[in-house]
Write a protein that holds these residues in place. Structure first.
Motif, PDB file in Angstrom:
ATOM      1  N   GLU A   1      -4.947   1.875   6.615  1.00 18.24           N
ATOM      2  CA  GLU A   1      -4.375   1.707   5.279  1.00 18.24           C
ATOM      3  C   GLU A   1      -2.898   2.053   5.227  1.00 18.24           C
ATOM      4  OE1 GLU A   1      -5.165   3.376   0.719  1.00 18.24           O
ATOM      5  OE2 GLU A   1      -6.490   3.953   2.387  1.00 18.24           O
ATOM      6  N   TYR A   2      -2.497   3.109   5.955  1.00 23.93           N
ATOM      7  CA  TYR A   2      -1.118   3.597   5.872  1.00 23.93           C
ATOM      8  C   TYR A   2      -0.376   3.358   7.191  1.00 23.93           C
ATOM      9  CZ  TYR A   2      -2.979   6.103   1.827  1.00 23.93           C
ATOM     10  OH  TYR A   2      -3.575   6.419   0.640  1.00 23.93           O
ATOM     11  N   ASP A   3       0.928   3.202   7.039  1.00 17.36           N
ATOM     12  CA  ASP A   3       1.778   3.127   8.235  1.00 17.36           C
ATOM     13  C   ASP A   3       2.035   4.515   8.801  1.00 17.36           C
ATOM     14  OD1 ASP A   3       2.280   0.296   8.445  1.00 17.36           O
ATOM     15  OD2 ASP A   3       3.465   0.488   6.609  1.00 17.36           O
TER      16      ASP A   3
ATOM     17  N   GLN B   1      10.241   3.760   2.838  1.00 12.66           N
ATOM     18  CA  GLN B   1       9.583   2.768   1.987  1.00 12.66           C
ATOM     19  C   GLN B   1      10.545   1.659   1.575  1.00 12.66           C
ATOM     20  OE1 GLN B   1       6.155   5.416  -0.205  1.00 12.66           O
ATOM     21  NE2 GLN B   1       8.212   5.528  -1.016  1.00 12.66           N
TER      22      GLN B   1
ATOM     23  N   GLY C   1       9.477  -2.020   0.075  1.00 12.25           N
ATOM     24  CA  GLY C   1       8.224  -1.421   0.536  1.00 12.25           C
ATOM     25  C   GLY C   1       7.973  -1.675   2.000  1.00 12.25           C
TER      26      GLY C   1
ATOM     27  N   PHE D   1       7.485   0.332   4.624  1.00 17.85           N
ATOM     28  CA  PHE D   1       6.365   1.076   5.203  1.00 17.85           C
ATOM     29  C   PHE D   1       5.570   1.756   4.086  1.00 17.85           C
ATOM     30  CE2 PHE D   1       9.643   1.056   8.528  1.00 17.85           C
ATOM     31  CZ  PHE D   1       8.932   0.457   9.551  1.00 17.85           C
ATOM     32  N   LYS D   2       4.260   1.768   4.273  1.00 15.19           N
ATOM     33  CA  LYS D   2       3.376   2.423   3.314  1.00 15.19           C
ATOM     34  C   LYS D   2       3.052   3.814   3.831  1.00 15.19           C
ATOM     35  CE  LYS D   2      -0.905   1.778   0.697  1.00 15.19           C
ATOM     36  NZ  LYS D   2      -2.094   0.921   0.485  1.00 15.19           N
TER      37      LYS D   2
ATOM     38  N   CYS E   1       1.571   7.955   3.400  1.00 13.10           N
ATOM     39  CA  CYS E   1       0.569   8.837   2.784  1.00 13.10           C
ATOM     40  C   CYS E   1       1.198  10.213   2.613  1.00 13.10           C
ATOM     41  CB  CYS E   1      -0.674   8.917   3.670  1.00 13.10           C
ATOM     42  SG  CYS E   1      -1.961  10.012   3.016  1.00 13.10           S
TER      43      CYS E   1
ATOM     44  N   ASP F   1      -1.346  11.261  -2.395  1.00 13.30           N
ATOM     45  CA  ASP F   1      -2.444  10.473  -1.842  1.00 13.30           C
ATOM     46  C   ASP F   1      -3.634  11.295  -1.354  1.00 13.30           C
ATOM     47  OD1 ASP F   1      -1.024   7.892  -2.028  1.00 13.30           O
ATOM     48  OD2 ASP F   1       0.297   8.769  -0.497  1.00 13.30           O
TER      49      ASP F   1
ATOM     50  N   SER G   1      -4.016   6.419   9.129  1.00 11.47           N
ATOM     51  CA  SER G   1      -2.576   6.153   9.288  1.00 11.47           C
ATOM     52  C   SER G   1      -2.253   5.764  10.732  1.00 11.47           C
ATOM     53  CB  SER G   1      -1.759   7.394   8.904  1.00 11.47           C
ATOM     54  OG  SER G   1      -2.042   7.780   7.571  1.00 11.47           O
TER      55      SER G   1
END
Length: 488
Positions: A353-355, A377, A381, A383-384, A386, A391, A409
């Motif tokens: 889900e996360y980078d 980011q 956007g 990179f995503k 956490c 989060d 991640s």
């Protein structure tokens, strides 16, 4: 004797010259030559071909007609000491015979009108431009079977009429480019049975009238015989240690195929292999109908094989260096050109889900939330991320929440600072990260040093920092290096 005083007897019966009675038995009369080293001593009087054979000996003589050369007029002719001299009736053919007289130098008083000089079988060692001065009428020079090892440039430059030169049976080792300068009328050159191992380029170029060249019995190995232009009609090359090197023999054989009619000893030419064994030239290489080499001697391929091996070693070394330092190379290219080479999504990262998950001290929240996170980011956007405050699910087991966030991640970013190491909770996160990395069996942790790191770290922390690459906040290339470390 067939001497200069009996020429009239040979011609007594010729039409137009008859002044006396016809001699009916003239063809039965024989005479003896005074000088017969190159022909039969006794001949039928009427068969003597030329007046050159009707010679008279002389020691001192004053000619009725004088000769002028280089503004010097000479009328008196003296035979050199230890030599025998002969001349024809008109003094147009003069011989100086000094053969086998133990001479160590060329006589200095050779008559200027001499036609043939015989100096063979003496002890001459060197020849230079002063050895044969002022001999413009010389046609035959015999220097064979001496001890000559040096023939300097200009030795023969005044012999414009020289036809035959005999230097065979000496100890000559090399021939320079200008040694035969001036011999444009030379037709015969004997150099066989010397020690010649090197011949300069264009040595034979001045010999534009050369018809016979004998080079057999020397020490020639790689001299390019195909450079002879034109090729004399009579040539000898055998009894030389010609190299069996493939490249040399290829050109040699191709040349020999075109010049076989001129090479009198072509069937006797051999080449010498590396083990000093000889083999006939015609067998040293196998030629196809298109004159291409089919069978190469191994020795001739050693330089080529060595070059190939070196090239392979260099290529393998370069490949190994690229593999070992591939990350450094990729980073350099990325920092310089902004291009990520060979960067791809790692196995198992596609569904995450996360980078990146960022672990930091609450005291560094301002830096993390307001500087670091926005920088990654970006407006689009890129990179995503956490983050703790945003989060993570707050619950009784925060450790499990952190482990779950790490597993979801692609990268784990640790913001290491003095505050981080003072926090018991952060040190616990660091150990959790270490365990996660051991579980994944791959490095996916990004260390960012923010500010000063305490010097009194425990040994485990020091080892971890020492064995992992980290980014220093404040580095002018900080953002480029950080983005390079992020997943593709």
């Amino acid at each position: 004797f067939c001497d200069c005083d009996t020429v009239w007897l040979r011609d007594i019966n010729l039409e137009g010259k008859r002044k006396y009675l016809y001699v009916e038995d003239l063809n039965t009369i024989s005479c003896k030559r005074h000088y017969a080293k190159y022909s039969e001593p006794y001949l039928n009087l009427t068969s003597v071909p030329a007046t050159d054979d009707f010679l008279c000996p002389f020691a001192n003589f004053t000619a009725t007609s004088c000769y002028t050369h280089r503004n010097v007029t000479k009328c008196d002719y003296t035979c050199p000491e230890k030599c025998n001299c002969y001349r024809d009736q008109s003094w147009s053919y003069v011989i100086v015979d000094c053969e086998d007289r133990n001479l160590t130098e060329v006589p200095s008083n050779v008559p200027v009108l001499v036609s043939r000089v015989a100096l063979q079988r003496n002890h001459l060692q060197q020849l230079d431009e002063h050895s044969f001065e002022d001999l413009p009428k010389l046609r035959f020079l015999h220097l064979n079977h001496n001890l000559i090892w040096m023939v300097k440039d200009g030795t023969f430059q005044s012999m414009m009429e020289l036809k035959e030169l005999y230097l065979n049976g000496n100890k000559i080792q090399s021939l320079s480019k200008r040694v035969f300068t001036g011999l444009s009328n030379l037709t015969k050159l004997h150099l066989h049975n010397n020690h010649i191992f090197t011949i300069s380029n264009n040595t034979f170029a001045p010999l534009t009238s050369l018809q016979e060249l004998r080079l057999a019995g020397n020490r020639l190995s790689t001299w390019p015989v195909w450079a002879l232009d034109p090729v004399p009609s009579r040539l000898t090359l055998s009894k030389n240690p010609w190299s069996c090197d493939c490249n040399h023999m290829t050109q040699y054989r191709l040349w020999l195929q075109d010049s076989a009619s001129s090479v009198m000893d072509s069937q006797d030419i051999e080449c010498t292999k590396d083990d000093n064994k000889t083999m006939p030239l015609m067998n040293c290489v196998t030629m196809s109908t298109t004159n291409k080499i089919q069978d190469f001697p191994l020795a001739s391929q050693i330089p080529l094989l060595a070059g190939i091996i070196v090239a392979i070693v260099v290529i393998i070394t370069i490949i190994i260096l690229i593999l070992v330092f591939r990350q450094q190379i990729q980073m350099c290219i990325y920092l310089r050109y902004g291009v990520s080479l060979f960067k791809k999504t790692e196995d198992g990262d596609e569904d995450k889900e996360y980078d990146a998950f960022i672990s930091y001290s609450n005291d560094d929240e301002d830096f993390t939330v307001n500087i670091l996170a926005p920088g990654l980011q970006g407006k689009d956007g890129d990179f995503k991320l956490c983050l703790h405050h945003r989060d993570l699910v707050v619950g009784p087991n925060i450790t499990e929440s952190i482990m779950e966030a790490m597993e979801r991640s692609r990268r784990i970013i640790l913001v290491l600072s003095e505050n981080f190491f003072k926090s018991e909770w952060c040190r616990c996160e660091l150990k959790t990260v270490y365990l996660q990395m051991m579980k994944d069996r791959r490095k996916r942790v990004i260390l960012i040093v923010y500010g000063d790191v305490p010097a009194d770290l425990d040994p485990e922390m020091k080892l971890y920092l020492k064995t992992n690459t980290y980014l220093q906040w404040g580095d002018r290339l900080f953002w480029q290096k950080l983005r390079f470390a992020m997943p593709a």
